[in-house]
Design an enzyme around this catalytic site. Structure first.
Site, PDB file in Angstrom:
ATOM      1  N   GLU A 168       0.829  -1.204   0.000  1.00 14.10           N
ATOM      2  CA  GLU A 168       0.000   0.000   0.000  1.00 14.10           C
ATOM      3  C   GLU A 168       0.864   1.255   0.000  1.00 14.10           C
ATOM      4  O   GLU A 168       2.029   1.219   0.355  1.00 14.10           O
ATOM      5  CB  GLU A 168      -0.944   0.023   1.206  1.00 14.10           C
ATOM      6  CG  GLU A 168      -0.354  -0.464   2.522  1.00 14.10           C
ATOM      7  CD  GLU A 168       0.780   0.343   3.057  1.00 14.10           C
ATOM      8  OE1 GLU A 168       0.728   1.588   2.918  1.00 14.10           O
ATOM      9  OE2 GLU A 168       1.733  -0.228   3.610  1.00 14.10           O
ATOM     10  N   GLY A 310       6.150  -0.061   4.600  1.00 18.64           N
ATOM     11  CA  GLY A 310       4.947  -0.352   3.827  1.00 18.64           C
ATOM     12  C   GLY A 310       5.325  -0.785   2.425  1.00 18.64           C
ATOM     13  O   GLY A 310       6.357  -1.414   2.208  1.00 18.64           O
ATOM     14  N   GLU A 311       4.465  -0.476   1.478  1.00 19.03           N
ATOM     15  CA  GLU A 311       4.652  -0.787   0.056  1.00 19.03           C
ATOM     16  C   GLU A 311       4.529  -2.278  -0.254  1.00 19.03           C
ATOM     17  O   GLU A 311       4.494  -2.660  -1.416  1.00 19.03           O
ATOM     18  CB  GLU A 311       6.016  -0.297  -0.472  1.00 19.03           C
ATOM     19  CG  GLU A 311       6.271   1.178  -0.317  1.00 19.03           C
ATOM     20  CD  GLU A 311       7.655   1.596  -0.816  1.00 19.03           C
ATOM     21  OE1 GLU A 311       8.376   0.750  -1.400  1.00 19.03           O
ATOM     22  OE2 GLU A 311       8.018   2.767  -0.612  1.00 19.03           O
ATOM     23  N   GLY A 312       4.506  -3.125   0.765  1.00 17.61           N
ATOM     24  CA  GLY A 312       4.570  -4.565   0.551  1.00 17.61           C
ATOM     25  C   GLY A 312       5.986  -5.094   0.631  1.00 17.61           C
ATOM     26  O   GLY A 312       6.244  -6.249   0.257  1.00 17.61           O
TER      27      GLY A 312
END
Length: 342
Positions: A168, A310-312
């Site tokens: 995300e 975040g970001e995966g």
């Protein structure tokens, strides 16, 4: 809306025996053995293969960001989405290294990006409402977000993907995730709100106060997970929740990233408890509250690296571990085959 079935325990004994009789002492591969059990239960006990691992990055803006809950302004959401599209972010590098298909989805960033064919348009609006003053979105938007996510997951499933992860991007989304956690777990805001991108003590206190205000304002609508998502969610968190449910419905392995993704997983399990059977938790982040959510979901994360990007990113780093667990389960010799007595 989603029909998520329980993972059968019919072959558990067979799977465990296969793991236990590999050329190693019992339990010597630690968490990889538990991971192999999950893989074999979901994908089948006979040579389960991890195929076309995929990571979807959902992006959306949050109205609460205008109240100063982050070190970064909301414009950074759009800037980072452009960074993803240009291949310059950590998640791009980790996905490329791991052979993971990566896709970026605009769920509702404030500044719409045009003329970027690689950006998937799932826009539900130009950022959510400020949750401490109004609902984040309507129930209709939640349902629409679920439908969009379901369609996208089905597309990748049809292409042969059976391991899917979600990342995300959204300035302010740790506030939304903390509020969702508090509402669904019955926790105080102070237990759930953390420093996110690295805010100072004064900003942390303001963030906690705003989450408390949001929980009080919407208290009559927080009795079910759909109401929680509509009042407190983010467009990207809603679509991630729908994607988790869709993947579980399709009997895919679902790799859960950090704090935001675990809040989406919590919402998914509240909606469909059996979705938990399909989940693998990549890591425990440095964000306050993540450990509590993991404990609530009876999850043992694979990694603990202090990540809070975040970001995966944590999920991408965990993909090789999932592949390693499948490889040893499928290919490691047995004690009997090698004539070894332990």
């Amino acid at each position: 809306m989603f029909e998520v079935t329980v993972v059968s325990s019919e072959f558990d004994a067979k799977i465990q025996q296969k793991i236990d009789t590999k050329t190693k002492p019992l339990g010597a591969l630690g968490a990889l053995e538990t991971l192999a059990m999950t893989i074999a239960r979901v994908l089948g006990p006979d040579k389960p293969q991890i195929t076309k691992p995929t990571l979807l990055v959902f992006a959306g803006d949050h109205g609460i960001a205008a109240s100063g809950v982050s070190i970064a302004p909301s414009e950074v959401t759009t800037q980072m989405v452009m960074n993803f599209l240009k291949g310059g972010a950590a998640i791009n590098l980790f996905c490329a290294q791991g052979g993971i298909t990566m896709e970026v989805i605009d769920c509702g960033i404030a500044q719409e990006i045009h003329d970027q064919p690689k950006l998937i348009n799932h826009r539900l609006g130009a950022g959510t409402g400020a949750i401490h003053r109004e609902p984040a979105m309507t129930l209709g938007a939640v349902k629409q977000g679920f439908a969009m996510a379901r369609e996208r997951v089905a597309l990748h499933h049809g292409r042969g993907c059976n391991l899917i992860a979600f990342g995300e991007m959204g300035i302010g989304n740790t506030s939304s995730a903390a509020a969702i956690m508090a509402a669904l777990m019955g926790r105080e805001a102070a237990e759930c709100v953390g420093r996110g991108t690295g805010i100072d003590a004064a900003t942390l206190a303001r963030k906690q106060l705003l989450v408390e205000q949001a929980l009080f304002l919407h208290r009559e609508q927080l009795g079910d997970p759909y109401g929680v998502l509509a009042c407190l969610g983010g467009f990207e968190i809603v679509q991630m929740t729908g994607a988790i449910l869709a993947a579980a419905e399709l009997k895919m392995l679902v790799l859960i990233d950090g704090f935001i993704a675990t809040a989406a997983a919590l919402a998914a399990v509240t909606i469909a408890p059996h979705a938990r059977d399909y989940m693998i938790f990549a890591h425990e982040s440095g964000e306050r509250g993540h450990k509590l959510m993991l404990e609530h979901l009876n999850a043992q994360p694979l990694l603990s690296l202090g990540l809070r990007l975040g970001e995966g990113t944590g999920a991408a780093l965990a993909v090789p571990l999932v592949q390693a667990a499948a490889t040893f389960y499928n290919e490691m010799a047995s004690l009997e085959e090698m004539g070894i007595s332990i």
